[in-house]
Write an enzyme that holds these catalytic residues in place. Structure first.
Site, PDB file in Angstrom:
ATOM      1  N   SER A   7     -65.644  -7.626 -47.951  1.00 57.84           N
ATOM      2  CA  SER A   7     -65.498  -7.559 -46.499  1.00 57.84           C
ATOM      3  C   SER A   7     -65.927  -8.891 -45.886  1.00 57.84           C
ATOM      4  CB  SER A   7     -66.366  -6.438 -45.927  1.00 57.84           C
ATOM      5  OG  SER A   7     -66.463  -6.616 -44.522  1.00 57.84           O
ATOM      6  N   HIS A  32     -60.940  -7.323 -47.252  1.00 60.32           N
ATOM      7  CA  HIS A  32     -61.219  -6.221 -46.313  1.00 60.32           C
ATOM      8  C   HIS A  32     -61.644  -6.811 -44.968  1.00 60.32           C
ATOM      9  CE1 HIS A  32     -62.366  -2.009 -45.437  1.00 60.32           C
ATOM     10  NE2 HIS A  32     -63.409  -2.523 -44.784  1.00 60.32           N
ATOM     11  N   ASP A  34     -62.881  -5.987 -41.221  1.00 61.05           N
ATOM     12  CA  ASP A  34     -63.489  -4.953 -40.382  1.00 61.05           C
ATOM     13  C   ASP A  34     -63.295  -5.272 -38.904  1.00 61.05           C
ATOM     14  OD1 ASP A  34     -64.672  -3.025 -42.195  1.00 61.05           O
ATOM     15  OD2 ASP A  34     -65.954  -4.672 -42.878  1.00 61.05           O
ATOM     16  N   MET A  36     -63.731  -4.196 -35.129  1.00 58.91           N
ATOM     17  CA  MET A  36     -64.583  -3.299 -34.322  1.00 58.91           C
ATOM     18  C   MET A  36     -64.426  -3.631 -32.841  1.00 58.91           C
ATOM     19  SD  MET A  36     -68.067  -3.256 -36.561  1.00 58.91           S
ATOM     20  CE  MET A  36     -68.039  -3.376 -38.357  1.00 58.91           C
ATOM     21  N   HIS A  65     -59.315  -2.605 -41.537  1.00 56.88           N
ATOM     22  CA  HIS A  65     -60.048  -1.350 -41.297  1.00 56.88           C
ATOM     23  C   HIS A  65     -60.382  -1.310 -39.809  1.00 56.88           C
ATOM     24  CE1 HIS A  65     -64.078   0.997 -42.037  1.00 56.88           C
ATOM     25  NE2 HIS A  65     -63.202   1.703 -41.356  1.00 56.88           N
ATOM     26  N   MET A  67     -61.907   0.016 -36.688  1.00 62.77           N
ATOM     27  CA  MET A  67     -62.941   0.892 -36.118  1.00 62.77           C
ATOM     28  C   MET A  67     -62.826   0.744 -34.609  1.00 62.77           C
ATOM     29  SD  MET A  67     -65.809  -0.091 -38.921  1.00 62.77           S
ATOM     30  CE  MET A  67     -64.846  -1.491 -39.459  1.00 62.77           C
ATOM     31  N   MET A 136     -66.342   6.384 -46.208  1.00 61.94           N
ATOM     32  CA  MET A 136     -67.429   5.496 -45.802  1.00 61.94           C
ATOM     33  C   MET A 136     -68.759   6.003 -46.346  1.00 61.94           C
ATOM     34  SD  MET A 136     -66.228   3.467 -42.688  1.00 61.94           S
ATOM     35  CE  MET A 136     -67.607   2.547 -43.112  1.00 61.94           C
ATOM     36  N   GLY A 141     -69.981   0.385 -38.408  1.00 61.83           N
ATOM     37  CA  GLY A 141     -70.487  -0.456 -37.322  1.00 61.83           C
ATOM     38  C   GLY A 141     -71.126  -1.759 -37.761  1.00 61.83           C
ATOM     39  N   PHE A 142     -71.772  -1.738 -38.916  1.00 62.46           N
ATOM     40  CA  PHE A 142     -72.481  -2.947 -39.335  1.00 62.46           C
ATOM     41  C   PHE A 142     -72.410  -3.131 -40.846  1.00 62.46           C
ATOM     42  CE2 PHE A 142     -74.306  -1.421 -35.422  1.00 62.46           C
ATOM     43  CZ  PHE A 142     -74.343  -2.572 -34.639  1.00 62.46           C
ATOM     44  N   GLY A 144     -74.261  -4.642 -44.374  1.00 63.62           N
ATOM     45  CA  GLY A 144     -75.638  -4.754 -44.871  1.00 63.62           C
ATOM     46  C   GLY A 144     -76.493  -3.507 -44.759  1.00 63.62           C
ATOM     47  N   ASP A 174     -66.391   2.493 -49.007  1.00 64.35           N
ATOM     48  CA  ASP A 174     -66.750   1.368 -48.137  1.00 64.35           C
ATOM     49  C   ASP A 174     -68.144   1.550 -47.535  1.00 64.35           C
ATOM     50  OD1 ASP A 174     -66.819  -0.739 -46.361  1.00 64.35           O
ATOM     51  OD2 ASP A 174     -65.282   0.057 -45.015  1.00 64.35           O
ATOM     52  N   GLY A 175     -69.051   0.612 -47.841  1.00 65.05           N
ATOM     53  CA  GLY A 175     -70.368   0.603 -47.210  1.00 65.05           C
ATOM     54  C   GLY A 175     -71.509   0.617 -48.210  1.00 65.05           C
ATOM     55  N   GLY A 176     -72.222  -0.491 -48.277  1.00 60.87           N
ATOM     56  CA  GLY A 176     -73.402  -0.556 -49.141  1.00 60.87           C
ATOM     57  C   GLY A 176     -73.110  -0.562 -50.630  1.00 60.87           C
TER      58      GLY A 176
HETATM   59  C1  DX5 Z   1     -68.995  -1.021 -41.937  1.00 61.05           C
HETATM   60  C2  DX5 Z   1     -67.798  -1.698 -42.546  1.00 61.05           C
HETATM   61  C3  DX5 Z   1     -67.962  -2.035 -44.008  1.00 61.05           C
HETATM   62  C4  DX5 Z   1     -69.119  -2.943 -44.271  1.00 61.05           C
HETATM   63  C5  DX5 Z   1     -69.210  -3.396 -45.690  1.00 61.05           C
HETATM   64  O1  DX5 Z   1     -68.741  -0.647 -40.635  1.00 61.05           O
HETATM   65  O2  DX5 Z   1     -66.653  -0.898 -42.443  1.00 61.05           O
HETATM   66  O3  DX5 Z   1     -66.762  -2.572 -44.495  1.00 61.05           O
HETATM   67  O4  DX5 Z   1     -69.093  -4.067 -43.491  1.00 61.05           O
HETATM   68  O5  DX5 Z   1     -70.295  -4.277 -45.799  1.00 61.05           O
HETATM   69  P1  DX5 Z   1     -71.520  -3.964 -46.762  1.00 61.05           P
HETATM   70  O6  DX5 Z   1     -70.946  -3.982 -48.157  1.00 61.05           O
HETATM   71  O7  DX5 Z   1     -72.494  -5.063 -46.502  1.00 61.05           O
HETATM   72  O8  DX5 Z   1     -72.024  -2.606 -46.416  1.00 61.05           O
HETATM   73 ZN    ZN Z   2     -64.846  -1.518 -43.625  1.00 58.08          ZN
END
Ligand code: DX5
Ligand code: ZN
Length: 214
Positions: A7, A32, A34, A36, A65, A67, A136, A141-142, A144, A174-176
């Protein structure tokens, strides 16, 4: 082998062209992106112009993606900007089927994203129409944030559904996601792993990408 989609949310926004070259050199499978809007999620990133410019600097597939609220208003524009895959959150849309159809009309892959606080059943009516289901493992939203392992249950449900019905959609987690949890992500049925900080903040991003392509 699981495909890795770094991402760019975790990249330096003033060095995106370099990031595209790096992702190619690191062997990433997908980029990827993101998007927002500060309404569906409490954060603002970038929109169609970023996708349009990224398109000039990479041949890798661009996975947008979204959001954003009312994605049906914008999905066509993201396709025209050069996205290869466009996903959005069903509960943010007044016309899920219309938006999915519009993406398909542009010849692109369409998908839905299931946020951490949304049930798998929300995607059920659409599973025969989509190319990609994003599960997810953080609240959108963020970047990390910490990986929410409980959410993998939804990837398992999607994987089971796919086996039972012979559906062909891919599953993206997706996420962490990071090298320490990639095994669990794969076992839950994921075909694609999104990783932002685990790639861009790694001491050796090339190794990080490779260690998740299992
Ligand atoms: C969250 C995003 C993810 C995220 C992935 O809202 O959709 O794609 O940024 O980043 P990490 O891998 O740092 O969670
Ligand atoms: Zn994403």
């Amino acid at each position: 082998m699981i495909k890795v989609a770094p991402s760019i949310l975790s990249a330096d926004f003033c060095k995106m062209a370099e990031a595209m070259d790096s992702l190619n050199a690191w062997g990433a499978d997908i980029v990827h992106c993101d998007v927002m809007d500060g309404v569906y999620v409490p954060n603002i990133t970038f929109g169609m112009p970023m996708i349009k410019d990224l398109r000039k600097y990479t041949k890798l597939p661009l996975d947008a993606h979204l959001m954003i609220t009312k994605p049906e208003k914008y999905v066509g524009k993201f396709c025209e900007a050069g996205a290869d895959i466009v996903t959005f959150h069903p509960e943010a849309s007044d016309d899920v089927i219309g938006a999915l159809d519009e993406i398909k009309m542009h010849g692109k892959k369409c998908g839905l994203a299931i946020n951490a606080d949304i049930g798998f059943e929300v995607a059920l009516p659409y599973l025969s129409r989509i190319d990609l289901l994003v599960i997810m493992t953080v609240q959108a939203g963020f970047g990390g944030q910490s990986f929410m392992e409980d959410c993998l249950e939804k990837a398992r449900m999607a994987s089971e559904f796919r086996k039972k019905t012979g559906s062909v959609f891919e599953i993206e987690v997706d996420g962490g996601v990071c090298p320490a949890n990639i095994q669990k992500v794969k076992q839950a049925g994921a075909d694609i792993a999104v990783a932002g900080s685990a790639v861009f903040k790694a001491a050796d991003p090339h190794s990080a990408v490779m260690s998740m392509q299992i």
